[in-house]
Design a protein around this motif. Sequence first.
Motif: not given
Length: 191
Positions: A56, A62-68, A70-71, A119
């Motif tokens: 973040t 971008w964080e919510p768009l990544t695969t778990w 989320h980092c 998204d």
Amino acid sequence: MEPQVNAVPLVPGTLLVASPEATDGVFEGSVIVLLDVDESGALGVVLNEVSDLSLTAVLPGWEPLTTWPHCLFDGGPVSQEGAICLATPAHPREEPPGWRPLFDRVGLLHLDTPLELVDGAYSALRIFAGYAGWGPHQLQGEVARGAWGGRLAVCGRCVRCGSRTLWCRVLGRQGGELGWLATWTPMPELN
């Protein structure tokens, strides 16, 4: 002739698994997916090392768009100030804006792509700070010395791989004596 790891060509998508004896701290316990291999060298990202940096803070939105999970992942020691995004399009026949295929359905996503276009366009997406790089014939030399092991195959699901147990899981799938190394511990008396 393509360079090989135990008869598997070193090509984009090949997984490299650090030998259990690798204790240099840089690639100890690493699983790397190769992104580019040619006569000038090789480039890949470490799949199983989470960065200390906040995604973040580095790339807002971008964080919510990544695969778990989320980092931001630590892709390797080279160019830590840069980022590489690997992504798999949600729809197999589409090539979304800003995306370039590498292997299977995994490709590079340009991080200047507007978030509203990203998204929902990808089934898997992971961002790496830095990368692992090798000069001409350097990786082949490391493979010959046994620094990287496994009967490794192209992995199209590398963007979804979990981080903590990936090294053991990849080794465990190899079978035989190599598969036994999946239970390796850093304390020799426990091996």
